[in-house]
Design a protein around this motif. Structure first.
Motif, PDB file in Angstrom:
ATOM      1  N   TYR A 196       7.239  -7.262  -7.385  1.00 37.67           N
ATOM      2  CA  TYR A 196       8.034  -8.583  -7.614  1.00 37.67           C
ATOM      3  C   TYR A 196       9.379  -8.175  -8.071  1.00 37.67           C
ATOM      4  O   TYR A 196       9.445  -7.114  -8.731  1.00 37.67           O
ATOM      5  N   PRO A 197      10.264  -9.007  -7.614  1.00 38.92           N
ATOM      6  CA  PRO A 197      11.327  -8.994  -8.273  1.00 38.92           C
ATOM      7  C   PRO A 197      11.469  -9.398  -9.581  1.00 38.92           C
ATOM      8  O   PRO A 197      11.022 -10.252 -10.206  1.00 38.92           O
ATOM      9  N   GLN A 198      12.449  -8.778 -10.382  1.00 33.98           N
ATOM     10  CA  GLN A 198      12.884  -9.282 -12.015  1.00 33.98           C
ATOM     11  C   GLN A 198      13.210 -10.511 -11.706  1.00 33.98           C
ATOM     12  O   GLN A 198      13.874 -11.050 -10.971  1.00 33.98           O
ATOM     13  N   GLY A 199      12.340 -11.349 -12.853  1.00 33.32           N
ATOM     14  CA  GLY A 199      12.872 -12.754 -12.884  1.00 33.32           C
ATOM     15  C   GLY A 199      12.040 -13.617 -12.386  1.00 33.32           C
ATOM     16  O   GLY A 199      11.813 -15.012 -12.830  1.00 33.32           O
ATOM     17  N   VAL A 200      10.969 -13.129 -11.410  1.00 27.52           N
ATOM     18  CA  VAL A 200       9.991 -13.973 -10.932  1.00 27.52           C
ATOM     19  C   VAL A 200       9.016 -14.630 -11.937  1.00 27.52           C
ATOM     20  O   VAL A 200       8.494 -15.632 -12.276  1.00 27.52           O
ATOM     21  N   LEU A 201       8.759 -13.684 -13.006  1.00 24.55           N
ATOM     22  CA  LEU A 201       7.845 -14.036 -14.061  1.00 24.55           C
ATOM     23  C   LEU A 201       8.541 -14.977 -14.997  1.00 24.55           C
ATOM     24  O   LEU A 201       7.683 -15.498 -16.144  1.00 24.55           O
ATOM     25  N   ASP A 202       9.662 -15.416 -15.021  1.00 24.47           N
ATOM     26  CA  ASP A 202      10.246 -16.617 -15.643  1.00 24.47           C
ATOM     27  C   ASP A 202       9.568 -17.832 -15.262  1.00 24.47           C
ATOM     28  O   ASP A 202       9.407 -18.760 -16.216  1.00 24.47           O
ATOM     29  N   ASN A 203       8.940 -18.014 -14.125  1.00 25.51           N
ATOM     30  CA  ASN A 203       8.036 -19.043 -13.683  1.00 25.51           C
ATOM     31  C   ASN A 203       6.534 -18.600 -14.421  1.00 25.51           C
ATOM     32  O   ASN A 203       6.066 -17.889 -13.762  1.00 25.51           O
ATOM     33  N   GLY A 204       6.311 -19.774 -15.109  1.00 29.19           N
ATOM     34  CA  GLY A 204       4.950 -19.566 -15.801  1.00 29.19           C
ATOM     35  C   GLY A 204       3.920 -19.546 -14.918  1.00 29.19           C
ATOM     36  O   GLY A 204       3.046 -18.774 -15.151  1.00 29.19           O
ATOM     37  N   ASP A 205       3.935 -20.204 -13.863  1.00 25.28           N
ATOM     38  CA  ASP A 205       2.888 -20.022 -12.750  1.00 25.28           C
ATOM     39  C   ASP A 205       2.806 -18.901 -11.981  1.00 25.28           C
ATOM     40  O   ASP A 205       1.789 -18.470 -12.070  1.00 25.28           O
ATOM     41  N   ALA A 206       3.946 -18.228 -11.972  1.00 22.39           N
ATOM     42  CA  ALA A 206       3.748 -16.927 -11.269  1.00 22.39           C
ATOM     43  C   ALA A 206       2.869 -15.754 -12.468  1.00 22.39           C
ATOM     44  O   ALA A 206       2.447 -15.013 -11.646  1.00 22.39           O
ATOM     45  N   HIS A 252       0.870  -1.143  -0.114  1.00 21.96           N
ATOM     46  CA  HIS A 252       0.013  -0.072   0.035  1.00 21.96           C
ATOM     47  C   HIS A 252       0.885   1.215  -0.084  1.00 21.96           C
ATOM     48  O   HIS A 252       1.775   1.526   0.777  1.00 21.96           O
ATOM     49  N   GLY A 253       1.089   1.774  -1.326  1.00 21.65           N
ATOM     50  CA  GLY A 253       1.604   2.962  -1.238  1.00 21.65           C
ATOM     51  C   GLY A 253       1.663   3.693  -2.468  1.00 21.65           C
ATOM     52  O   GLY A 253       0.683   3.648  -3.164  1.00 21.65           O
ATOM     53  N   LEU A 254       2.683   4.405  -3.026  1.00 20.90           N
ATOM     54  CA  LEU A 254       2.810   5.165  -4.052  1.00 20.90           C
ATOM     55  C   LEU A 254       3.112   4.391  -5.352  1.00 20.90           C
ATOM     56  O   LEU A 254       3.355   4.875  -6.436  1.00 20.90           O
ATOM     57  N   GLY A 255       3.668   3.126  -5.125  1.00 18.77           N
ATOM     58  CA  GLY A 255       4.055   2.125  -6.353  1.00 18.77           C
ATOM     59  C   GLY A 255       5.658   2.615  -6.658  1.00 18.77           C
ATOM     60  O   GLY A 255       6.127   1.830  -7.790  1.00 18.77           O
ATOM     61  N   ILE A 256       6.266   3.131  -5.939  1.00 19.87           N
ATOM     62  CA  ILE A 256       7.941   3.445  -6.160  1.00 19.87           C
ATOM     63  C   ILE A 256       8.703   2.571  -5.299  1.00 19.87           C
ATOM     64  O   ILE A 256       8.882   2.720  -4.112  1.00 19.87           O
ATOM     65  N   TYR A 257       9.017   1.609  -6.119  1.00 22.69           N
ATOM     66  CA  TYR A 257       9.993   0.559  -5.048  1.00 22.69           C
ATOM     67  C   TYR A 257      11.334   0.177  -5.740  1.00 22.69           C
ATOM     68  O   TYR A 257      11.308  -0.651  -6.905  1.00 22.69           O
ATOM     69  N   GLU A 258      12.286   0.810  -5.219  1.00 24.54           N
ATOM     70  CA  GLU A 258      13.684   0.286  -6.002  1.00 24.54           C
ATOM     71  C   GLU A 258      13.919  -0.880  -6.394  1.00 24.54           C
ATOM     72  O   GLU A 258      14.163  -1.582  -5.392  1.00 24.54           O
ATOM     73  N   GLY A 259      14.246  -1.172  -7.532  1.00 23.63           N
ATOM     74  CA  GLY A 259      14.774  -2.402  -8.095  1.00 23.63           C
ATOM     75  C   GLY A 259      13.702  -3.483  -8.173  1.00 23.63           C
ATOM     76  O   GLY A 259      14.173  -4.665  -8.564  1.00 23.63           O
ATOM     77  N   LEU A 260      12.449  -3.055  -7.941  1.00 29.91           N
ATOM     78  CA  LEU A 260      11.547  -3.820  -8.226  1.00 29.91           C
ATOM     79  C   LEU A 260      10.265  -3.655  -9.193  1.00 29.91           C
ATOM     80  O   LEU A 260      10.001  -2.286  -9.239  1.00 29.91           O
ATOM     81  N   ALA A 261       9.736  -4.656  -9.880  1.00 27.28           N
ATOM     82  CA  ALA A 261       8.720  -4.392 -10.944  1.00 27.28           C
ATOM     83  C   ALA A 261       7.434  -3.977  -9.820  1.00 27.28           C
ATOM     84  O   ALA A 261       7.046  -4.511  -8.828  1.00 27.28           O
ATOM     85  N   SER A 262       6.659  -2.804 -10.131  1.00 30.64           N
ATOM     86  CA  SER A 262       5.485  -2.534  -9.424  1.00 30.64           C
ATOM     87  C   SER A 262       4.256  -2.079 -10.405  1.00 30.64           C
ATOM     88  O   SER A 262       4.433  -1.338 -11.414  1.00 30.64           O
TER      89      SER A 262
END
Length: 292
Positions: free
Chosen positions: A268-278, A146-156
């Protein structure tokens, strides 16, 4: 190919030190001595022919090459972890999502039956906490923050916007009529963790007779339960009480709402979506949010 890769023990030590930013913490996690961790780092740097850390007073700082290497190494360990969990789960995949207790109980959990029906091979573990997770240390795939959507190094990605609405139990208000927001002064105001929301709504509704400093302050999801029990008037996020409004457990008292800048974001961190279930889970969350 194995002779072209550094020793796994050195890679594990490097990943732990880079993630935890501490040789002592890495040693504790790996259940070895700090000297053993330092030796593994030196061996890896010699194997690569370049420094990965700059030694400063009481801490290690990644070099630019170290930062790039850490991104790749941590992603590789994440893939190995997911593959291992998949084998141990007899073909079932497990995803972990971190969110607050209020979001879990009011928004996510009531929808999970639909996800289970759509993707029975994916188990979702919900970690309901106000603790700000570390994706690597806490082994979390997604967080809903819950915030402004700015999270360094993470997809948002924006998931659910926020409109603050004044609500109450039908039993509390009975046959009362409200000509203006100022009529709420005869009731107790219920506050969710702080009084800023009521202050902002009162200002936007020009309800000068209301005092945002009075009323009862609740922590977490308790304010929703208090409103349903008829303890007073609550100002709640519409995104979390859609079901309560549909069922009639709560009623909106005025059309005046307050759109606030903060919202719920899928992080979520970059690379999580390499998992198709994610990726399946991510797309489902966005469909549910659009269907509100």
């Amino acid at each position: 190919m194995s002779h072209r890769l550094p020793p796994l023990s050195s890679l594990r030590a490097f990943e732990a030190v880079a993630r935890l930013q501490s040789i002592k913490a890495a040693a504790g996690e790996l259940n070895v001595t700090g000297g053993a961790v330092s030796l593994q780092i030196r061996n890896l740097e010699e194997w690569l022919g370049m420094p990965l850390f700059v030694r400063k007073a009481r801490r290690l700082v990644l070099t630019n090459e170290g930062k790039r290497y850490f991104t790749s190494v941590s992603a590789a360990f994440r893939v190995l972890g997911e593959a291992t969990r998949g084998l141990r789960g007899s073909g079932k995949s497990t995803l972990t999502v971190s969110c607050t207790q209020g979001f879990a109980m009011q928004w996510l959990v009531p929808r999970m039956d639909r996800f289970t029906a759509a993707a029975p091979h994916i188990d979702v573990k919900i970690d309901a906490t106000h603790h700000l997770v570390d994706f690597e240390r806490d082994d979390v795939d997604f967080a809903i923050r819950h915030g402004l959507g700015i999270y360094e190094g993470l997809a948002s990605e924006k998931l659910v916007g926020d409109d603050l609405v004044p609500v109450a139990s039908p039993a509390l208000i009975g046959n009362a009529t409200f000509a203006s927001p100022n009529d709420l002064r005869q009731f107790t105001l219920l506050h969710d963790e702080h009084r800023d929301d009521w202050r902002a709504w009162i200002a936007s509704a020009h309800a000068d007779a209301l005092d945002a400093e009075r009323g009862v302050l609740f922590m977490g999801n308790a304010v929703v339960d208090a409103a349903k029990a008829g303890r007073g008037i609550a100002l709640l996020r519409r995104s979390l009480i859609e079901e309560e409004l549909r069922s009639g457990n709560l009623v909106q008292l005025f059309p005046q709402t307050l759109r606030v800048d903060i919202a719920y974001y899928l992080v979520y961190p970059q690379g999580v979506l390499d998992n198709g279930d994610a990726e399946i889970f991510r797309q489902w969350l966005h469909r549910e949010a659009r269907g509100m």
